[in-house]
Design a protein around this motif. Structure first.
Motif, mmCIF file in Angstrom:
data_model
loop_
_atom_site.group_PDB
_atom_site.id
_atom_site.type_symbol
_atom_site.label_atom_id
_atom_site.label_comp_id
_atom_site.label_asym_id
_atom_site.label_seq_id
_atom_site.Cartn_x
_atom_site.Cartn_y
_atom_site.Cartn_z
ATOM 1 N N VAL A 1 0.842 -1.202 0.000
ATOM 2 C CA VAL A 1 0.000 0.000 0.000
ATOM 3 C C VAL A 1 0.881 1.258 0.000
ATOM 4 O O VAL A 1 0.638 2.213 -0.737
ATOM 5 N N ARG A 2 1.945 1.225 0.787
ATOM 6 C CA ARG A 2 2.851 2.370 0.828
ATOM 7 C C ARG A 2 3.481 2.615 -0.548
ATOM 8 O O ARG A 2 3.536 3.746 -1.025
ATOM 9 N N ASP B 1 1.104 4.122 -2.999
ATOM 10 C CA ASP B 1 0.930 5.554 -2.759
ATOM 11 C C ASP B 1 2.066 6.342 -3.409
ATOM 12 O O ASP B 1 1.849 7.394 -4.007
ATOM 13 N N ASP C 1 -10.679 0.003 3.859
ATOM 14 C CA ASP C 1 -9.517 0.646 4.488
ATOM 15 C C ASP C 1 -8.532 1.125 3.430
ATOM 16 O O ASP C 1 -8.039 2.246 3.469
ATOM 17 N N GLU D 1 -9.820 3.979 1.425
ATOM 18 C CA GLU D 1 -9.770 5.211 2.215
ATOM 19 C C GLU D 1 -8.350 5.792 2.232
ATOM 20 O O GLU D 1 -8.163 6.999 2.092
ATOM 21 N N ILE D 2 -7.364 4.906 2.341
ATOM 22 C CA ILE D 2 -5.967 5.364 2.401
ATOM 23 C C ILE D 2 -5.503 5.895 1.042
ATOM 24 O O ILE D 2 -4.928 6.969 0.953
ATOM 25 N N LEU D 3 -5.752 5.142 -0.012
ATOM 26 C CA LEU D 3 -5.221 5.539 -1.324
ATOM 27 C C LEU D 3 -6.150 6.490 -2.080
ATOM 28 O O LEU D 3 -5.713 7.178 -2.997
ATOM 29 N N LYS E 1 -3.638 -0.260 9.219
ATOM 30 C CA LYS E 1 -4.302 0.914 8.662
ATOM 31 C C LYS E 1 -3.819 2.191 9.360
ATOM 32 O O LYS E 1 -3.480 3.174 8.704
ATOM 33 N N LEU F 1 -0.242 3.082 8.400
ATOM 34 C CA LEU F 1 -0.179 3.609 7.033
ATOM 35 C C LEU F 1 -0.695 5.037 6.961
ATOM 36 O O LEU F 1 -0.118 5.892 6.292
ATOM 37 N N LEU G 1 1.783 7.809 5.622
ATOM 38 C CA LEU G 1 1.531 8.375 4.295
ATOM 39 C C LEU G 1 1.204 9.859 4.356
ATOM 40 O O LEU G 1 1.554 10.616 3.452
#
Lengths: 271, 103
Positions: A149-150, A153, A197, A200-202, B20, B23, B27
């Protein structure tokens, strides 16, 4: 005029090549003239996943350097009429991938195809940069895991700053999230991040959720895009993703990973 | 059952929630670093040391810089080891050894 789509991720081993093959095959099955290009110079593998490794004569780098015609390097898929593969070089250096050379090849392909899918290498070096530079859209392949995920991004940051569209101040590259190796059972136990999740993060639109599936390894063993295994959940997930990529509104379904049934286990048959 | 697991059990923190949260914090920082240009920390450290060197003799080997990224606030901690008392006496304007900055 073809749409150029890069399949990228930053992190290695998340399923870029599998997804390139599956999406390319899926688009061809829907009647779209599609070419898939391997940008991983020195570590080519798209040919292997597509099962055409023994038919490679000339490659992408040969075409860029003028040693072969584009027509000679393109390999027509034997299963799908609309699908072609442009393999990369196994021996050359990634510096052989020049921006002008890549642009020239893409320009020639653009008139003949509906979709050009660029399979990016892992990392954010030259090969990855060249794969994303000319893209109109990006499929960001992500595993439900922190490092993936990091890196996704980070790649999204590069798409919005280092692509041709960003440099020319044009409409930005359109990103899509393709979540792979998803296991709803582990999500239910709180061991794996949920789709919500990660979205929401990306904060990019979801193209599809591909469940962890034995069909993926089986497909790579056979050199067949997993989309052709229409009974597998991974195959179905890619079919859905392809429809969305073509602009269709399809409800997202979270398919469970296939587990071998009692009957199959008793018979000792592989899944 | 160990003592440790006895304390841990009732809370039931799912590892996915930890992932979560980690991150989201990381980020947020990485995105703002990306837009604020090159990393300013090395330059900041260099300039702080130059100012201190005007007043105190310090060994550049004995300097520690720590950055702790939090959700609400980050702290930058600069630890500078000052020379022994006699050496410091010569400089009346010696600075305190520890500086904390919030950013």
């Amino acid at each position: 005029m073809a749409k150029i789509i890069v399949v990228t991720s930053g992190k290695g081993g998340v399923g870029k090549t599998t997804s390139t093959a599956a999406i390319g095959a899926g688009l061809a099955m829907r009647g779209k003239k599609t070419v898939i290009i391997d940008f991983d110079v020195g570590l080519r593998n798209l040919d292997m996943i597509m099962g055409c490794e023994r038919r490679v004569v000339f490659d992408f780098i040969n075409v860029i350097q003028g040693d072969a015609k584009l027509k000679q390097a393109l390999i027509k898929d034997r299963r799908l009429d609309n699908l072609s593969i442009l393999p990369t070089s196994q021996t050359r250096d990634k510096d052989a991938l020049t921006r002008d050379g890549v642009e020239k090849v893409l320009k020639e392909l653009r008139d003949e195809y509906d979709y050009i899918i660029c399979d990016s290498p892992a990392g954010i070096e030259r090969g990855a940069h060249m794969a994303m530079y000319f893209a109109d859209e990006a499929v960001v392949v992500t595993n439900p895991e922190v490092s993936s995920v990091r890196d996704s991004d980070r790649v999204l940051g590069l798409l919005s700053s280092k692509s041709r569209r960003a440099e020319k101040g044009e409409e930005p590259v359109k990103p899509h999230l393709l979540l792979t190796r998803y296991d709803p059972a582990r999500v239910a136990k709180g061991e794996m991040m949920k789709v919500e999740d990660i979205l929401e993060i990306l904060s990019i639109p979801l193209l599809g959720i591909v469940p962890e599936s034995p069909a993926v390894l089986k497909a790579s063993n056979l050199g067949t895009p997993v989309t052709l295994d229409a009974n597998s959940n991974a195959g179905k997930a890619y079919v859905d993703a392809v429809s969305r990529l073509m602009g269709e509104q399809i409800e997202v379904r979270v398919l469970p990973p296939e587990r071998r049934g009692l009957f199959q286990r008793l018979l000792g048959r592989p899944a | 059952m160990t003592l440790f697991s006895f304390f841990r059990r009732p809370r039931q923190v799912h590892s996915a929630d930890m992932a979560k949260e980690r991150l989201q914090i990381l980020l947020a920082h990485e995105r703002s670093d990306r837009s604020s240009g090159p990393d300013y920390l090395p330059l900041l450290q260099k300039e702080i040391l130059e100012v201190i060197k005007k007043y105190v003799q310090i060994d550049s080997e004995k300097v520690g810089v720590k950055l702790e990224r939090g959700a609400e606030m980050s702290t930058l901690e600069v630890n500078i080891e000052l020379p022994a008392a006699q050496a410091a006496k010569r400089n009346q304007a010696a600075q305190p050894a520890r500086h904390a900055f919030a950013r």
